[in-house]
Design a protein around this motif. Structure first.
Motif, short mmCIF file in Angstrom:
data_model
loop_
_atom_site.label_atom_id
_atom_site.label_comp_id
_atom_site.label_asym_id
_atom_site.label_seq_id
_atom_site.Cartn_x
_atom_site.Cartn_y
_atom_site.Cartn_z
N ARG A 46 -58.81 -32.64 -41.23
CA ARG A 46 -58.28 -33.76 -40.44
C ARG A 46 -57.34 -34.63 -41.25
NH1 ARG A 46 -63.80 -36.29 -38.92
NH2 ARG A 46 -62.49 -38.06 -38.26
N GLY A 47 -57.13 -34.31 -42.51
CA GLY A 47 -56.20 -35.05 -43.35
C GLY A 47 -56.74 -36.37 -43.86
N ILE A 48 -58.05 -36.57 -43.73
CA ILE A 48 -58.65 -37.83 -44.19
C ILE A 48 -58.68 -37.89 -45.71
CG2 ILE A 48 -60.75 -39.25 -44.13
CD1 ILE A 48 -61.28 -38.14 -41.35
N VAL A 49 -58.76 -36.72 -46.33
CA VAL A 49 -58.74 -36.66 -47.78
C VAL A 49 -57.69 -35.64 -48.21
CG1 VAL A 49 -60.56 -34.89 -47.84
CG2 VAL A 49 -60.14 -36.29 -49.85
N ASP A 50 -56.97 -35.96 -49.26
CA ASP A 50 -55.94 -35.07 -49.79
C ASP A 50 -56.57 -34.26 -50.93
OD1 ASP A 50 -53.77 -33.75 -50.77
OD2 ASP A 50 -52.58 -35.53 -51.21
N ILE A 51 -56.88 -33.01 -50.66
CA ILE A 51 -57.57 -32.18 -51.66
C ILE A 51 -56.74 -32.01 -52.91
CG2 ILE A 51 -58.49 -29.87 -52.12
CD1 ILE A 51 -59.28 -29.66 -49.23
N SER A 52 -55.43 -31.84 -52.75
CA SER A 52 -54.56 -31.60 -53.90
C SER A 52 -54.50 -32.80 -54.84
CB SER A 52 -53.14 -31.25 -53.43
OG SER A 52 -52.57 -32.34 -52.71
N ALA A 53 -54.77 -33.99 -54.29
CA ALA A 53 -54.71 -35.20 -55.12
C ALA A 53 -56.05 -35.55 -55.76
CB ALA A 53 -54.23 -36.38 -54.27
N ALA A 54 -57.07 -34.81 -55.40
CA ALA A 54 -58.41 -35.10 -55.94
C ALA A 54 -58.48 -34.74 -57.42
CB ALA A 54 -59.47 -34.33 -55.16
N PRO A 55 -59.17 -35.55 -58.23
CA PRO A 55 -59.32 -35.26 -59.66
C PRO A 55 -60.05 -33.93 -59.88
CG PRO A 55 -59.96 -37.52 -59.17
CD PRO A 55 -59.80 -36.82 -57.85
N VAL A 56 -59.87 -33.37 -61.05
CA VAL A 56 -60.45 -32.05 -61.36
C VAL A 56 -61.96 -32.07 -61.23
CG1 VAL A 56 -60.56 -32.53 -63.84
CG2 VAL A 56 -60.46 -30.15 -63.01
N TRP A 57 -62.62 -33.19 -61.60
CA TRP A 57 -64.08 -33.21 -61.54
C TRP A 57 -64.59 -33.14 -60.10
CZ3 TRP A 57 -61.32 -37.35 -63.78
CH2 TRP A 57 -61.19 -38.49 -62.99
N VAL A 58 -63.78 -33.62 -59.14
CA VAL A 58 -64.16 -33.52 -57.74
C VAL A 58 -64.15 -32.06 -57.30
CG1 VAL A 58 -63.55 -34.13 -55.37
CG2 VAL A 58 -63.35 -35.83 -57.19
N HIS A 59 -63.15 -31.32 -57.76
CA HIS A 59 -63.08 -29.89 -57.44
C HIS A 59 -64.25 -29.15 -58.07
CE1 HIS A 59 -59.16 -30.10 -55.51
NE2 HIS A 59 -58.70 -30.80 -56.54
N LEU A 60 -64.58 -29.48 -59.31
CA LEU A 60 -65.70 -28.83 -59.99
C LEU A 60 -67.01 -29.13 -59.25
CD1 LEU A 60 -64.86 -29.48 -63.75
CD2 LEU A 60 -64.73 -27.31 -62.52
N HIS A 61 -67.13 -30.36 -58.82
CA HIS A 61 -68.33 -30.75 -58.06
C HIS A 61 -68.43 -29.92 -56.78
CE1 HIS A 61 -71.26 -33.07 -55.85
NE2 HIS A 61 -70.37 -33.38 -54.93
N GLY A 62 -67.33 -29.78 -56.07
CA GLY A 62 -67.32 -29.00 -54.83
C GLY A 62 -67.64 -27.54 -55.08
N ILE A 63 -67.08 -26.98 -56.14
CA ILE A 63 -67.33 -25.57 -56.46
C ILE A 63 -68.81 -25.35 -56.79
CG2 ILE A 63 -66.90 -23.75 -58.17
CD1 ILE A 63 -64.01 -24.87 -58.35
N MET A 64 -69.37 -26.24 -57.58
CA MET A 64 -70.78 -26.09 -57.96
C MET A 64 -71.70 -26.29 -56.76
SD MET A 64 -71.00 -25.03 -60.97
CE MET A 64 -72.81 -25.07 -60.92
N MET A 65 -71.33 -27.19 -55.86
CA MET A 65 -72.15 -27.37 -54.67
C MET A 65 -72.11 -26.13 -53.79
SD MET A 65 -74.26 -29.07 -52.93
CE MET A 65 -74.28 -30.68 -53.72
N LEU A 66 -70.93 -25.53 -53.65
CA LEU A 66 -70.82 -24.28 -52.89
C LEU A 66 -71.66 -23.19 -53.54
CD1 LEU A 66 -67.01 -24.16 -51.98
CD2 LEU A 66 -68.93 -24.40 -50.39
#
Length: 248
Positions: A46-66
């Motif tokens: 829905r464009g509420i959050v810009d994934i590309s602009a998220a810090p690297v630790w947010v991506h790592l958090h998402g990957i580990m949660m998956l």
């Protein structure tokens, strides 16, 4: 009524009776995982959050949660297939993954307040209390479940309880929290208790009563929300959040 005994281990006694209701837990694990994934995915879509602009630790958090959610569902599938040894081996890896998830969750929450990235309708103290309490309770329930691994009915339910705890951030993205004000947290609590009720209903159908582990999950869900609310106004937490925001 199908009766399922409280087997100490799936390798003891009547294995077929132990596995009689495993399909329920396998399906329920997939439902919980999909809800969490959908909650975050639709937020990005829905464009509420810009994934590309998220810090690297947010991506790592998402990957580990998956990864952890995949392990959670996979562990239930292994049990349904009777792959007990593989389930036990993978269980220790799941514990390590849970530790990493909690570490990244706490760090991500800290940095969100430091950088002013927390949801605008959450105060710093409330957001930190929410993140830390739920992350630590999630980990504590997994550890508790592992200590109960020889008591299967406790073990499986406590693992589901840990996952129900982390439904909160998913429903925080699915429900219109900005419009719900102070009621938002309690509505999410009721939603979580609804999932506990699903397990309780299953308990009564197959065990003839609600299992103590299921009751414990319900009490913990309520306690988490009460504790988060109380900590949000606790002076040391308020001071801590202010120092985190100032440091950013």
């Amino acid at each position: 009524m199908v009766k399922v005994p409280n087997a100490a281990s799936p390798l003891r006694g009547d294995e077929s009776s132990f596995f009689a209701d495993q399909s329920f837990f396998t399906k329920f694990s997939a439902i919980l995982a999909l809800i969490i994934i959908f909650g975050f995915a639709q937020f990005a879509a829905r464009g509420i959050v810009d994934i590309s602009a998220a810090p690297v630790w947010v991506h790592l958090h998402g990957i580990m949660m998956l990864l952890w959610l995949g392990l959670f569902v996979g562990q239930n599938v292994l049990i349904q297939r009777g792959a007990i040894k593989n389930h036990r081996r993978l269980g220790w890896f799941s514990l390590v993954a849970a530790f990493v998830v909690v570490t990244l969750t706490c760090f991500t929450g800290y940095m969100a307040v430091a950088l002013g990235r927390q949801p605008p309708f959450f105060s710093g103290p409330y957001f930190l209390a929410l993140v830390y309490v739920e992350a630590l309770v999630f980990l504590a329930m997994i550890i508790w479940a592992i200590t109960k691994r020889r008591h299967t009915q406790w073990h499986r339910r406590l693992m589901f309880g840990a996952t129900i705890i982390i439904l909160e951030p998913a429903f925080g993205r699915l429900l219109p929290l900005p419009l719900m004000g102070d009621w938002g947290e309690w509505v999410i609590m009721l939603v979580q208790l609804g999932f506990v009720a699903v397990i309780a209903r299953h308990d009564r159908r197959v065990l003839g009563l609600v299992h103590p582990a299921t009751i414990s999950i319900g009490v913990i869900v309520i306690a988490v929300h009460v504790l988060v609310t109380a900590l949000a106004f606790f002076p040391p937490m308020v001071s801590f959040a202010e120092s985190v925001a100032a440091a950013g």
